[in-house]
Design a protein around this motif. Structure first.
Motif, PDB file in Angstrom:
ATOM      1  N   ASN A  23       1.210  -1.166  -0.030  1.00 48.99           N
ATOM      2  CA  ASN A  23      -0.385  -0.107   0.043  1.00 48.99           C
ATOM      3  C   ASN A  23       0.885   1.502   0.106  1.00 48.99           C
ATOM      4  OD1 ASN A  23      -2.846  -1.105   0.246  1.00 48.99           O
ATOM      5  ND2 ASN A  23      -2.120  -1.904   1.960  1.00 48.99           N
ATOM      6  N   HIS A  24       0.745   2.624  -1.225  1.00 46.61           N
ATOM      7  CA  HIS A  24       1.296   3.517  -0.854  1.00 46.61           C
ATOM      8  C   HIS A  24       0.597   4.718   0.119  1.00 46.61           C
ATOM      9  CE1 HIS A  24       3.494   3.401  -4.568  1.00 46.61           C
ATOM     10  NE2 HIS A  24       2.895   2.628  -5.111  1.00 46.61           N
ATOM     11  N   TYR A  25       1.293   4.727   0.914  1.00 54.87           N
ATOM     12  CA  TYR A  25       0.774   5.850   2.464  1.00 54.87           C
ATOM     13  C   TYR A  25       1.102   6.866   1.580  1.00 54.87           C
ATOM     14  CZ  TYR A  25      -0.191   1.973   5.144  1.00 54.87           C
ATOM     15  OH  TYR A  25      -1.036   0.813   6.004  1.00 54.87           O
ATOM     16  N   PHE A  26       0.210   8.003   1.643  1.00 52.89           N
ATOM     17  CA  PHE A  26       0.623   9.533   1.202  1.00 52.89           C
ATOM     18  C   PHE A  26       0.465  10.639   2.459  1.00 52.89           C
ATOM     19  CE2 PHE A  26      -1.068   7.356  -2.792  1.00 52.89           C
ATOM     20  CZ  PHE A  26      -0.807   7.891  -3.758  1.00 52.89           C
ATOM     21  N   PRO A  27       1.803  11.226   2.310  1.00 52.83           N
ATOM     22  CA  PRO A  27       0.967  12.533   3.013  1.00 52.83           C
ATOM     23  C   PRO A  27       0.585  12.713   4.125  1.00 52.83           C
ATOM     24  CG  PRO A  27       3.567  12.974   1.684  1.00 52.83           C
ATOM     25  CD  PRO A  27       2.355  11.685   1.520  1.00 52.83           C
ATOM     26  N   ALA A  28       0.210  13.715   4.398  1.00 52.39           N
ATOM     27  CA  ALA A  28      -1.519  13.905   4.898  1.00 52.39           C
ATOM     28  C   ALA A  28      -1.116  15.999   3.831  1.00 52.39           C
ATOM     29  CB  ALA A  28      -1.352  14.167   6.083  1.00 52.39           C
ATOM     30  N   ASP A  29      -0.079  16.290   4.376  1.00 51.13           N
ATOM     31  CA  ASP A  29      -0.051  17.471   3.208  1.00 51.13           C
ATOM     32  C   ASP A  29      -0.162  17.293   1.356  1.00 51.13           C
ATOM     33  OD1 ASP A  29       2.766  16.544   2.177  1.00 51.13           O
ATOM     34  OD2 ASP A  29       3.668  18.572   2.987  1.00 51.13           O
ATOM     35  N   ALA A  30      -0.193  15.739   0.959  1.00 49.77           N
ATOM     36  CA  ALA A  30      -0.264  15.520  -0.523  1.00 49.77           C
ATOM     37  C   ALA A  30      -2.097  15.862  -1.093  1.00 49.77           C
ATOM     38  CB  ALA A  30      -0.100  14.628  -0.699  1.00 49.77           C
ATOM     39  N   ILE A  31      -2.764  15.471   0.494  1.00 55.88           N
ATOM     40  CA  ILE A  31      -4.049  14.426  -0.159  1.00 55.88           C
ATOM     41  C   ILE A  31      -5.257  15.593  -0.716  1.00 55.88           C
ATOM     42  CG2 ILE A  31      -3.965  12.718   1.126  1.00 55.88           C
ATOM     43  CD1 ILE A  31      -6.480  14.044   3.466  1.00 55.88           C
ATOM     44  N   GLN A  79       6.990   5.424  10.474  1.00 55.31           N
ATOM     45  CA  GLN A  79       7.222   6.114   9.490  1.00 55.31           C
ATOM     46  C   GLN A  79       6.199   6.054   8.085  1.00 55.31           C
ATOM     47  OE1 GLN A  79       7.704   2.742   9.879  1.00 55.31           O
ATOM     48  NE2 GLN A  79       7.462   1.692   7.566  1.00 55.31           N
ATOM     49  N   ILE A  80       4.775   5.561   8.565  1.00 57.94           N
ATOM     50  CA  ILE A  80       3.474   6.160   8.682  1.00 57.94           C
ATOM     51  C   ILE A  80       2.484   6.627   8.621  1.00 57.94           C
ATOM     52  CG2 ILE A  80       3.798   4.397   6.439  1.00 57.94           C
ATOM     53  CD1 ILE A  80       2.290   2.637   8.607  1.00 57.94           C
ATOM     54  N   GLU A  81       3.111   7.406   9.953  1.00 57.86           N
ATOM     55  CA  GLU A  81       2.495   7.889  11.469  1.00 57.86           C
ATOM     56  C   GLU A  81       1.953   9.120  10.898  1.00 57.86           C
ATOM     57  OE1 GLU A  81       2.963   8.433  15.771  1.00 57.86           O
ATOM     58  OE2 GLU A  81       3.293   9.971  15.533  1.00 57.86           O
ATOM     59  N   GLY A  82       0.318   8.994  10.499  1.00 62.88           N
ATOM     60  CA  GLY A  82      -0.076  10.697   9.760  1.00 62.88           C
ATOM     61  C   GLY A  82      -0.502   9.605   8.507  1.00 62.88           C
ATOM     62  N   TYR A  83       0.011   9.409   7.598  1.00 63.21           N
ATOM     63  CA  TYR A  83      -0.837   8.672   6.130  1.00 63.21           C
ATOM     64  C   TYR A  83      -1.027   8.441   5.642  1.00 63.21           C
ATOM     65  CZ  TYR A  83       4.974  10.472   4.758  1.00 63.21           C
ATOM     66  OH  TYR A  83       6.473  11.211   5.155  1.00 63.21           O
ATOM     67  N   VAL A  84      -1.807   8.654   4.846  1.00 63.84           N
ATOM     68  CA  VAL A  84      -3.335   8.111   4.361  1.00 63.84           C
ATOM     69  C   VAL A  84      -2.980   6.663   3.277  1.00 63.84           C
ATOM     70  CG1 VAL A  84      -5.450   9.221   3.367  1.00 63.84           C
ATOM     71  CG2 VAL A  84      -4.252  10.683   5.198  1.00 63.84           C
ATOM     72  N   ALA A  85      -3.600   6.049   2.933  1.00 61.91           N
ATOM     73  CA  ALA A  85      -3.567   4.889   2.184  1.00 61.91           C
ATOM     74  C   ALA A  85      -4.889   4.691   1.532  1.00 61.91           C
ATOM     75  CB  ALA A  85      -3.025   3.530   2.657  1.00 61.91           C
ATOM     76  N   PHE A  86      -5.253   3.232   0.362  1.00 60.19           N
ATOM     77  CA  PHE A  86      -6.436   3.394  -0.082  1.00 60.19           C
ATOM     78  C   PHE A  86      -6.603   1.976   0.162  1.00 60.19           C
ATOM     79  CE2 PHE A  86      -5.152   7.830  -0.947  1.00 60.19           C
ATOM     80  CZ  PHE A  86      -5.703   8.822  -0.579  1.00 60.19           C
ATOM     81  N   TRP A  87      -8.164   1.815  -0.140  1.00 62.15           N
ATOM     82  CA  TRP A  87      -8.498   0.671  -0.984  1.00 62.15           C
ATOM     83  C   TRP A  87      -9.989   0.434  -1.343  1.00 62.15           C
ATOM     84  CZ3 TRP A  87     -10.309  -3.282   3.338  1.00 62.15           C
ATOM     85  CH2 TRP A  87     -11.172  -2.420   4.162  1.00 62.15           C
TER      86      TRP A  87
END
Length: 94
Positions: A23-31, A79-87
């Motif tokens: 899963n790609h986890y996106f930084p919060a500022d990228a959403i 390293q993924i704290e606060g990052y957003v993933a999708f499904w």
């Protein structure tokens, strides 16, 4: 550059995603926050911690709990704290 799309809208775009368990986890500022609605759903991963969810809304269509993140990740997943993933039908491409 990774990009997450659903129902014709770009939900997130970043060259700083972190890949965990495919899963790609996106930084919060990228959403694109305009599409994200807080959800009351929570799940627990034994090694990442408690996940919170967002439902995605685009043009009146709702994809319930289609994005998740760990607001306070366990040590092994910091390293993924606060990052957003999708499904749930959200397409993530590189």
């Amino acid at each position: 550059m990774a990009k997450a799309t659903w129902n014709g809208a770009v939900l997130a775009e970043s060259d700083k995603t972190v890949v965990v368990e495919n899963n790609h986890y996106f930084p919060a500022d990228a959403i694109n926050k305009e599409y994200f609605k807080d959800s009351d759903t929570h799940t627990t991963c034994p090694w990442k911690g408690v996940a919170s969810y967002y439902s995605i809304e685009v043009d009146g269509q709702v994809n319930k709990d289609a994005a998740w993140y760990y607001p306070t990740a366990k040590d092994k997943a910091k390293q993924i704290e606060g990052y957003v993933a999708f499904w749930r039908g959200v397409k993530v491409e590189r």
